[in-house]
Write a protein that holds these residues in place. Sequence first.
Motif, mmCIF file in Angstrom:
data_model
loop_
_atom_site.group_PDB
_atom_site.id
_atom_site.type_symbol
_atom_site.label_atom_id
_atom_site.label_comp_id
_atom_site.label_asym_id
_atom_site.label_seq_id
_atom_site.Cartn_x
_atom_site.Cartn_y
_atom_site.Cartn_z
ATOM 1 N N PHE A 224 89.994 6.553 -35.044
ATOM 2 C CA PHE A 224 88.683 6.175 -34.530
ATOM 3 C C PHE A 224 88.066 5.196 -35.529
ATOM 4 O O PHE A 224 87.353 5.600 -36.451
ATOM 5 C CB PHE A 224 87.788 7.406 -34.365
ATOM 6 C CG PHE A 224 88.127 8.269 -33.181
ATOM 7 C CD1 PHE A 224 88.103 7.752 -31.897
ATOM 8 C CD2 PHE A 224 88.443 9.612 -33.350
ATOM 9 C CE1 PHE A 224 88.395 8.550 -30.792
ATOM 10 C CE2 PHE A 224 88.728 10.424 -32.260
ATOM 11 C CZ PHE A 224 88.709 9.879 -30.983
ATOM 12 N N ASP A 225 88.337 3.927 -35.351
ATOM 13 C CA ASP A 225 87.868 2.926 -36.318
ATOM 14 C C ASP A 225 86.352 2.883 -36.411
ATOM 15 O O ASP A 225 85.791 2.628 -37.493
ATOM 16 C CB ASP A 225 88.403 1.547 -35.936
ATOM 17 C CG ASP A 225 89.911 1.445 -36.074
ATOM 18 O OD1 ASP A 225 90.463 2.131 -36.953
ATOM 19 O OD2 ASP A 225 90.539 0.701 -35.301
ATOM 20 N N ASP A 226 85.665 3.118 -35.298
ATOM 21 C CA ASP A 226 84.203 3.062 -35.305
ATOM 22 C C ASP A 226 83.587 4.262 -36.015
ATOM 23 O O ASP A 226 82.373 4.269 -36.264
ATOM 24 C CB ASP A 226 83.660 2.996 -33.872
ATOM 25 C CG ASP A 226 83.953 1.665 -33.206
ATOM 26 O OD1 ASP A 226 84.206 0.687 -33.937
ATOM 27 O OD2 ASP A 226 83.928 1.605 -31.965
ATOM 28 N N TYR A 227 84.410 5.268 -36.333
ATOM 29 C CA TYR A 227 83.910 6.457 -37.024
ATOM 30 C C TYR A 227 84.783 6.791 -38.238
ATOM 31 O O TYR A 227 84.973 7.956 -38.574
ATOM 32 C CB TYR A 227 83.847 7.639 -36.041
ATOM 33 C CG TYR A 227 82.817 7.401 -34.951
ATOM 34 C CD1 TYR A 227 81.466 7.625 -35.183
ATOM 35 C CD2 TYR A 227 83.198 6.883 -33.716
ATOM 36 C CE1 TYR A 227 80.510 7.365 -34.201
ATOM 37 C CE2 TYR A 227 82.250 6.626 -32.731
ATOM 38 C CZ TYR A 227 80.919 6.865 -32.986
ATOM 39 O OH TYR A 227 79.968 6.610 -32.016
ATOM 40 N N SER A 228 85.258 5.738 -38.895
ATOM 41 C CA SER A 228 86.122 5.924 -40.066
ATOM 42 C C SER A 228 85.357 6.461 -41.269
ATOM 43 O O SER A 228 85.970 6.954 -42.224
ATOM 44 C CB SER A 228 86.811 4.606 -40.426
ATOM 45 O OG SER A 228 85.850 3.591 -40.694
ATOM 46 N N ASP A 229 84.017 6.357 -41.271
ATOM 47 C CA ASP A 229 83.208 6.942 -42.343
ATOM 48 C C ASP A 229 82.885 8.408 -42.083
ATOM 49 O O ASP A 229 82.270 9.058 -42.936
ATOM 50 C CB ASP A 229 81.885 6.180 -42.496
ATOM 51 C CG ASP A 229 82.059 4.852 -43.201
ATOM 52 O OD1 ASP A 229 82.875 4.789 -44.140
ATOM 53 O OD2 ASP A 229 81.386 3.878 -42.824
ATOM 54 N N LEU A 230 83.288 8.932 -40.929
ATOM 55 C CA LEU A 230 82.963 10.310 -40.573
ATOM 56 C C LEU A 230 84.160 11.234 -40.729
ATOM 57 O O LEU A 230 84.081 12.263 -41.417
ATOM 58 C CB LEU A 230 82.446 10.364 -39.133
ATOM 59 C CG LEU A 230 82.128 11.745 -38.566
ATOM 60 C CD1 LEU A 230 81.036 12.437 -39.391
ATOM 61 C CD2 LEU A 230 81.714 11.640 -37.102
ATOM 62 N N ALA A 232 87.951 12.505 -41.863
ATOM 63 C CA ALA A 232 88.888 12.344 -42.972
ATOM 64 C C ALA A 232 90.033 11.424 -42.566
ATOM 65 O O ALA A 232 90.327 11.252 -41.385
ATOM 66 C CB ALA A 232 89.432 13.708 -43.400
ATOM 67 N N GLU A 233 90.656 10.825 -43.571
ATOM 68 C CA GLU A 233 91.768 9.889 -43.380
ATOM 69 C C GLU A 233 91.338 8.678 -42.547
ATOM 70 O O GLU A 233 92.051 8.219 -41.679
ATOM 71 C CB GLU A 233 92.979 10.599 -42.757
ATOM 72 C CG GLU A 233 93.553 11.695 -43.647
ATOM 73 C CD GLU A 233 94.792 12.348 -43.065
ATOM 74 O OE1 GLU A 233 94.876 12.479 -41.823
ATOM 75 O OE2 GLU A 233 95.678 12.711 -43.857
ATOM 76 N N GLN A 234 90.112 8.198 -42.835
ATOM 77 C CA GLN A 234 89.597 6.965 -42.238
ATOM 78 C C GLN A 234 89.553 6.998 -40.708
ATOM 79 O O GLN A 234 89.908 6.036 -40.035
ATOM 80 C CB GLN A 234 90.395 5.747 -42.721
ATOM 81 C CG GLN A 234 90.367 5.528 -44.229
ATOM 82 C CD GLN A 234 91.316 6.432 -44.987
ATOM 83 O OE1 GLN A 234 92.493 6.520 -44.651
ATOM 84 N NE2 GLN A 234 90.808 7.107 -46.006
ATOM 85 N N GLY A 235 89.117 8.124 -40.159
ATOM 86 C CA GLY A 235 88.919 8.200 -38.717
ATOM 87 C C GLY A 235 90.076 8.791 -37.943
ATOM 88 O O GLY A 235 90.113 8.670 -36.708
ATOM 89 N N ASP A 236 91.005 9.458 -38.617
ATOM 90 C CA ASP A 236 92.182 10.023 -37.943
ATOM 91 C C ASP A 236 91.862 11.430 -37.446
ATOM 92 O O ASP A 236 91.459 12.299 -38.230
ATOM 93 C CB ASP A 236 93.361 10.068 -38.915
ATOM 94 C CG ASP A 236 94.684 10.332 -38.206
ATOM 95 O OD1 ASP A 236 94.725 10.168 -36.983
ATOM 96 O OD2 ASP A 236 95.660 10.684 -38.880
ATOM 97 N N LEU A 237 92.030 11.674 -36.148
ATOM 98 C CA LEU A 237 91.784 12.995 -35.574
ATOM 99 C C LEU A 237 92.931 13.334 -34.623
ATOM 100 O O LEU A 237 92.820 13.201 -33.404
ATOM 101 C CB LEU A 237 90.444 13.028 -34.841
ATOM 102 C CG LEU A 237 90.020 14.390 -34.269
ATOM 103 C CD1 LEU A 237 89.855 15.417 -35.382
ATOM 104 C CD2 LEU A 237 88.732 14.266 -33.459
ATOM 105 N N ASP A 238 94.050 13.767 -35.199
ATOM 106 C CA ASP A 238 95.193 14.163 -34.384
ATOM 107 C C ASP A 238 94.914 15.479 -33.665
ATOM 108 O O ASP A 238 94.070 16.278 -34.095
ATOM 109 C CB ASP A 238 96.439 14.322 -35.258
ATOM 110 C CG ASP A 238 96.900 13.026 -35.872
ATOM 111 O OD1 ASP A 238 96.542 11.958 -35.332
ATOM 112 O OD2 ASP A 238 97.608 13.062 -36.898
ATOM 113 N N THR A 239 95.648 15.713 -32.563
ATOM 114 C CA THR A 239 95.552 16.985 -31.858
ATOM 115 C C THR A 239 96.522 17.962 -32.506
ATOM 116 O O THR A 239 97.715 17.668 -32.630
ATOM 117 C CB THR A 239 95.904 16.807 -30.372
ATOM 118 O OG1 THR A 239 95.019 15.839 -29.792
ATOM 119 C CG2 THR A 239 95.751 18.120 -29.629
#
Length: 341
Positions: A224-230, A232-239
């Motif tokens: 999630f590039d638009d939420y890379s500050d939110l 961890a791992e610069q916006g990575d949210l794996d399932t």
Amino acid sequence: PSAAHATNGMFLIGYGTKARGVGGVAIAMPQDSIAGAVNPATIGFVGSRADAGADIFLPRAESTLGGLEEESRSREYVMPAMGGVYNFNRKVSMGFSAVPYAGGGSRYNTNLYNASSGSNPDETLGVQLKVMQMNPTIAYKVNKQNTVGVSLVLGIQTFRAYGLDYFSTFTQSFADGEPVDHLTNNGNDWAYGAGARIGWMGNYLNKKLSLGAAYSSRVYMTEFDDYSDLFAEQGDLDTPANVGVGISYKFTPKLTIGLDVTHTFYEDVAAIGNASAQKGPGSVYPDGNEIHRLGNDDGLGFGWENQTVYKIGAIYDFNSEWTFRAGWNYGESPIDESNGE
């Protein structure tokens, strides 16, 4: 019941209306083609068919902070699901399912963080995550009793957050003296990814007893590039990955009872499993180390633990027109509620 919760962590209790009617049991008790989203092998036992439906999810949530309490206004979610199976011959079945796999959301008209810090309390606060999975599936009947199956899992996620400006000082961008542009109020961002799911199901004792097992790999998503500050791992949210076993038994021609036990590996996904902000006096970062700033590889996460869920369900075929279902679903909260106690 008013005491019931509608999800297993970030996942739904089951996929398809029939499965949710029995507490989510589906690994060894398939009722339709949508069961392939849980155990790919089950499509070898449901015949050639197509299914579609939708549920309306009406969550109720509230939050308290510093003596303030506010109810979430995000209360209605429509969750469509569909599936289809075609039996090519006695051994091979092919299918497809599309389900709302996970997610959740909140919307608070009073921004509790702003109110507690003296900022504008009327700025809307909330987040929303939706996870959809599409599953091309094939099953192969090894012998009269046993079938194995595999699915390619195609994941789509959308996320948005608003009103989280309070947290900008906890980001790595802020520490580096850079603008904090990827934390909040950026609208919907999208992520795409893929994984795999494998399963087995067997019928025994003249098809009265069914056993099954399934494993879903981690679905690796784009960031999630638009939420890379939110995240961890610069916006990575794996399932997260999960594994489960199931059993069902047909006690009478009308009554079938099933049990599933599943385990989800939340701790393996940094954005979910990394330690959350610490309560109480002192640093909000675990061990006081700023390596845990938001957006870093070791950045603050949800602090969730792995979760084991137990599901029991019963199907009673009253007659050719009416089927009654009942289910019970239990899993301890993955949230570490002892944080700061």
